[in-house]
Design a protein around this motif. Sequence first.
Motif, PDB file in Angstrom:
ATOM      1  N   GLN A   1       0.835  -1.191   0.000  1.00 25.11           N
ATOM      2  CA  GLN A   1       0.000   0.000   0.000  1.00 25.11           C
ATOM      3  C   GLN A   1       0.869   1.240   0.000  1.00 25.11           C
ATOM      4  OE1 GLN A   1      -3.408   1.008   1.582  1.00 25.11           O
ATOM      5  NE2 GLN A   1      -4.525  -0.786   0.923  1.00 25.11           N
ATOM      6  N   VAL A   2       0.867   1.977   1.134  1.00 27.84           N
ATOM      7  CA  VAL A   2       1.616   3.222   1.251  1.00 27.84           C
ATOM      8  C   VAL A   2       2.532   3.155   2.465  1.00 27.84           C
ATOM      9  CG1 VAL A   2       1.456   5.697   1.684  1.00 27.84           C
ATOM     10  CG2 VAL A   2      -0.147   4.584   0.108  1.00 27.84           C
ATOM     11  N   GLN A   3       3.744   3.628   2.266  1.00 28.68           N
ATOM     12  CA  GLN A   3       4.702   3.719   3.375  1.00 28.68           C
ATOM     13  C   GLN A   3       5.239   5.141   3.479  1.00 28.68           C
ATOM     14  OE1 GLN A   3       7.740   0.642   2.743  1.00 28.68           O
ATOM     15  NE2 GLN A   3       7.119  -0.207   4.701  1.00 28.68           N
ATOM     16  N   LEU A   4       5.351   5.629   4.704  1.00 22.86           N
ATOM     17  CA  LEU A   4       6.027   6.883   4.993  1.00 22.86           C
ATOM     18  C   LEU A   4       7.227   6.544   5.865  1.00 22.86           C
ATOM     19  CD1 LEU A   4       3.035   9.244   5.922  1.00 22.86           C
ATOM     20  CD2 LEU A   4       4.095   8.895   3.699  1.00 22.86           C
ATOM     21  N   VAL A   5       8.412   6.875   5.391  1.00 19.84           N
ATOM     22  CA  VAL A   5       9.627   6.523   6.108  1.00 19.84           C
ATOM     23  C   VAL A   5      10.389   7.797   6.458  1.00 19.84           C
ATOM     24  CG1 VAL A   5      11.791   5.260   6.043  1.00 19.84           C
ATOM     25  CG2 VAL A   5       9.764   4.315   4.911  1.00 19.84           C
ATOM     26  N   GLU A   6      10.511   8.042   7.780  1.00 16.59           N
ATOM     27  CA  GLU A   6      11.237   9.210   8.254  1.00 16.59           C
ATOM     28  C   GLU A   6      12.706   8.871   8.470  1.00 16.59           C
ATOM     29  OE1 GLU A   6       7.245   9.523  10.734  1.00 16.59           O
ATOM     30  OE2 GLU A   6       8.677   7.935  10.240  1.00 16.59           O
ATOM     31  N   SER A   7      13.537   9.895   8.375  1.00 15.47           N
ATOM     32  CA  SER A   7      14.953   9.756   8.687  1.00 15.47           C
ATOM     33  C   SER A   7      15.494  11.108   9.119  1.00 15.47           C
ATOM     34  CB  SER A   7      15.742   9.234   7.470  1.00 15.47           C
ATOM     35  OG  SER A   7      15.614  10.133   6.384  1.00 15.47           O
ATOM     36  N   GLY A   8      16.666  11.092   9.740  1.00 11.96           N
ATOM     37  CA  GLY A   8      17.334  12.336  10.087  1.00 11.96           C
ATOM     38  C   GLY A   8      17.309  12.713  11.548  1.00 11.96           C
ATOM     39  N   GLY A   9      16.607  11.941  12.363  1.00  4.96           N
ATOM     40  CA  GLY A   9      16.596  12.251  13.790  1.00  4.96           C
ATOM     41  C   GLY A   9      17.933  11.936  14.431  1.00  4.96           C
ATOM     42  N   ARG A  19      17.991  17.981  10.195  1.00  9.60           N
ATOM     43  CA  ARG A  19      17.075  18.002   9.046  1.00  9.60           C
ATOM     44  C   ARG A  19      16.403  16.646   8.952  1.00  9.60           C
ATOM     45  NH1 ARG A  19      17.758  17.741   2.690  1.00  9.60           N
ATOM     46  NH2 ARG A  19      16.173  19.234   2.008  1.00  9.60           N
ATOM     47  N   LEU A  20      15.082  16.658   9.057  1.00  8.04           N
ATOM     48  CA  LEU A  20      14.299  15.439   8.931  1.00  8.04           C
ATOM     49  C   LEU A  20      13.784  15.299   7.508  1.00  8.04           C
ATOM     50  CD1 LEU A  20      12.092  15.596  12.176  1.00  8.04           C
ATOM     51  CD2 LEU A  20      14.421  14.728  11.895  1.00  8.04           C
ATOM     52  N   SER A  21      13.677  14.048   7.076  1.00  9.40           N
ATOM     53  CA  SER A  21      13.101  13.741   5.774  1.00  9.40           C
ATOM     54  C   SER A  21      12.029  12.683   5.934  1.00  9.40           C
ATOM     55  CB  SER A  21      14.173  13.221   4.808  1.00  9.40           C
ATOM     56  OG  SER A  21      15.181  14.176   4.590  1.00  9.40           O
ATOM     57  N   CYS A  22      11.059  12.708   5.037  1.00  8.79           N
ATOM     58  CA  CYS A  22       9.992  11.704   5.031  1.00  8.79           C
ATOM     59  C   CYS A  22       9.683  11.373   3.582  1.00  8.79           C
ATOM     60  CB  CYS A  22       8.755  12.232   5.741  1.00  8.79           C
ATOM     61  SG  CYS A  22       7.294  11.196   5.542  1.00  8.79           S
ATOM     62  N   ALA A  23       9.919  10.133   3.214  1.00 14.18           N
ATOM     63  CA  ALA A  23       9.670   9.692   1.852  1.00 14.18           C
ATOM     64  C   ALA A  23       8.410   8.842   1.806  1.00 14.18           C
ATOM     65  CB  ALA A  23      10.861   8.898   1.326  1.00 14.18           C
ATOM     66  N   ALA A  24       7.478   9.231   0.962  1.00 12.65           N
ATOM     67  CA  ALA A  24       6.241   8.480   0.782  1.00 12.65           C
ATOM     68  C   ALA A  24       6.361   7.613  -0.462  1.00 12.65           C
ATOM     69  CB  ALA A  24       5.063   9.431   0.639  1.00 12.65           C
ATOM     70  N   SER A  25       5.969   6.363  -0.328  1.00 16.64           N
ATOM     71  CA  SER A  25       6.051   5.437  -1.466  1.00 16.64           C
ATOM     72  C   SER A  25       4.857   4.495  -1.459  1.00 16.64           C
ATOM     73  CB  SER A  25       7.354   4.633  -1.407  1.00 16.64           C
ATOM     74  OG  SER A  25       7.394   3.844  -0.240  1.00 16.64           O
ATOM     75  N   GLY A  26       4.648   3.831  -2.597  1.00 21.93           N
ATOM     76  CA  GLY A  26       3.542   2.897  -2.712  1.00 21.93           C
ATOM     77  C   GLY A  26       2.559   3.342  -3.777  1.00 21.93           C
ATOM     78  N   SER A  27       1.345   2.850  -3.655  1.00 26.54           N
ATOM     79  CA  SER A  27       0.306   3.109  -4.653  1.00 26.54           C
ATOM     80  C   SER A  27      -0.373   4.461  -4.396  1.00 26.54           C
ATOM     81  CB  SER A  27      -0.725   1.986  -4.641  1.00 26.54           C
ATOM     82  OG  SER A  27      -0.127   0.743  -4.915  1.00 26.54           O
ATOM     83  N   ILE A  28       0.392   5.518  -4.609  1.00 31.84           N
ATOM     84  CA  ILE A  28      -0.094   6.868  -4.332  1.00 31.84           C
ATOM     85  C   ILE A  28      -0.675   7.504  -5.588  1.00 31.84           C
ATOM     86  CG2 ILE A  28       0.557   9.179  -3.571  1.00 31.84           C
ATOM     87  CD1 ILE A  28       2.821   7.830  -1.947  1.00 31.84           C
ATOM     88  N   GLY A  29      -1.888   7.987  -5.463  1.00 34.91           N
ATOM     89  CA  GLY A  29      -2.494   8.696  -6.574  1.00 34.91           C
ATOM     90  C   GLY A  29      -2.198  10.177  -6.505  1.00 34.91           C
ATOM     91  N   SER A  30      -2.470  10.768  -5.350  1.00 27.98           N
ATOM     92  CA  SER A  30      -2.258  12.195  -5.167  1.00 27.98           C
ATOM     93  C   SER A  30      -2.096  12.488  -3.685  1.00 27.98           C
ATOM     94  CB  SER A  30      -3.446  12.976  -5.711  1.00 27.98           C
ATOM     95  OG  SER A  30      -3.257  14.365  -5.586  1.00 27.98           O
ATOM     96  N   ILE A  31      -1.222  13.442  -3.367  1.00 32.59           N
ATOM     97  CA  ILE A  31      -1.015  13.842  -1.976  1.00 32.59           C
ATOM     98  C   ILE A  31      -1.528  15.258  -1.786  1.00 32.59           C
ATOM     99  CG2 ILE A  31       0.636  14.225  -0.122  1.00 32.59           C
ATOM    100  CD1 ILE A  31       2.465  12.191  -1.382  1.00 32.59           C
TER     101      ILE A  31
END
Length: 121
Positions: A1-9, A19-31
């Motif tokens: 489905q959808v994953q949000l993965v944070e990094s940078g802490g 600086r924090l980052s969050c990458a969204a991946s998966g079956s995304i239509g629109s954010i």
Amino acid sequence: QVQLVESGGGLVQAGGSLRLSCAASGSIGSINSMGWYRQAPGKQRELVAVITNDGRINYADSVKGRFTISRDNAKNTLYLQMNSLKPEDTGVYYCNANLRLAGGLGWYNYWGQGTQVTVSS
């Protein structure tokens, strides 16, 4: 489905930056909107900053002038530049995205697993 993965802490001294980052991946239509929330020990989760897909931004009063939220729509990635960090910024920072799945109709909120930010005095 959808994953949000944070990094940078991490651990930083007061006055430092992260600086924090969050990458969204998966079956995304629109954010639609994406945002950062944080939760300190024993406290409720609170909004830190949010940005819409057309660039409107809101910050919590406690971080105005110190934190900057941004997003790369092409990469479905959210950022949070945190400067002049204070011990009271300590907590788990969560990424949130309000999005529609590919081929879907409704808008739903998704959360990352969180990344720890610790600011020492």
